[in-house]
Design an enzyme around this catalytic site. Sequence first.
Site, PDB file in Angstrom:
ATOM      1  N   CYS A 138      44.457  41.314  39.938  1.00  0.00           N
ATOM      2  CA  CYS A 138      43.904  40.734  38.714  1.00  0.00           C
ATOM      3  C   CYS A 138      42.540  40.130  39.007  1.00  0.00           C
ATOM      4  CB  CYS A 138      44.842  39.675  38.134  1.00  0.00           C
ATOM      5  SG  CYS A 138      44.178  38.935  36.620  1.00  0.00           S
ATOM      6  N   CYS A 197      41.815  36.693  37.385  1.00  0.00           N
ATOM      7  CA  CYS A 197      42.502  35.597  38.084  1.00  0.00           C
ATOM      8  C   CYS A 197      41.845  35.314  39.432  1.00  0.00           C
ATOM      9  CB  CYS A 197      43.981  35.927  38.266  1.00  0.00           C
ATOM     10  SG  CYS A 197      44.893  36.065  36.704  1.00  0.00           S
TER      11      CYS A 197
END
EC number: 1.11.1.28
Length: 175
Positions: free
Chosen positions: A131, A134
């Site tokens: 991700c 993130c």
Amino acid sequence: MSIDDLKSKIPDFAKDVRLNLSSMASDETLTPQQKYGLFVACGIASRNADVRKALVAEAAGKVDASVIQAAKAAASIMGMNNVYYRFVHLASNKDYRTMPARLRMNVISNPGVDKVDFELWSLAVSAINGCGMCIDAHEDVLRKANVTAEAIQAAVRFASIIQSAAIALEAADTE
């Protein structure tokens, strides 16, 4: 099971993985709490039972149970957040970026351990789960907390080594 037990299960075609596991185990870039929390969080994120068991067992004798619980929480919450925010980041429809996530994530603000350590574990799990949004968010928090680039790199290096151990064991299972 320990890291040594785990290394003994890694086949010869993945000798580099064994060597990297050894160097990871003896690495002193991070504090013991950061290091063993990474073992637990990344071991869980690897989704391989042998890797998870070995790394949780390795950590169990070296850090307080609260560290292990917090590392488990980091792996769990990132399992949710990494899927959601990867979708938000990759979806062509940018409207999703303005919508509330409506996901409970209280553990991030109150992890029960040093917040920097929890962020480091979250970054590593986010790297495993791929991700980018993130990764950027956690790396930014860590840099603002004056965590060195070397410590951040070490966390992601540990994540990559742990993930490669899981893949090596899966590959060996096909023989």
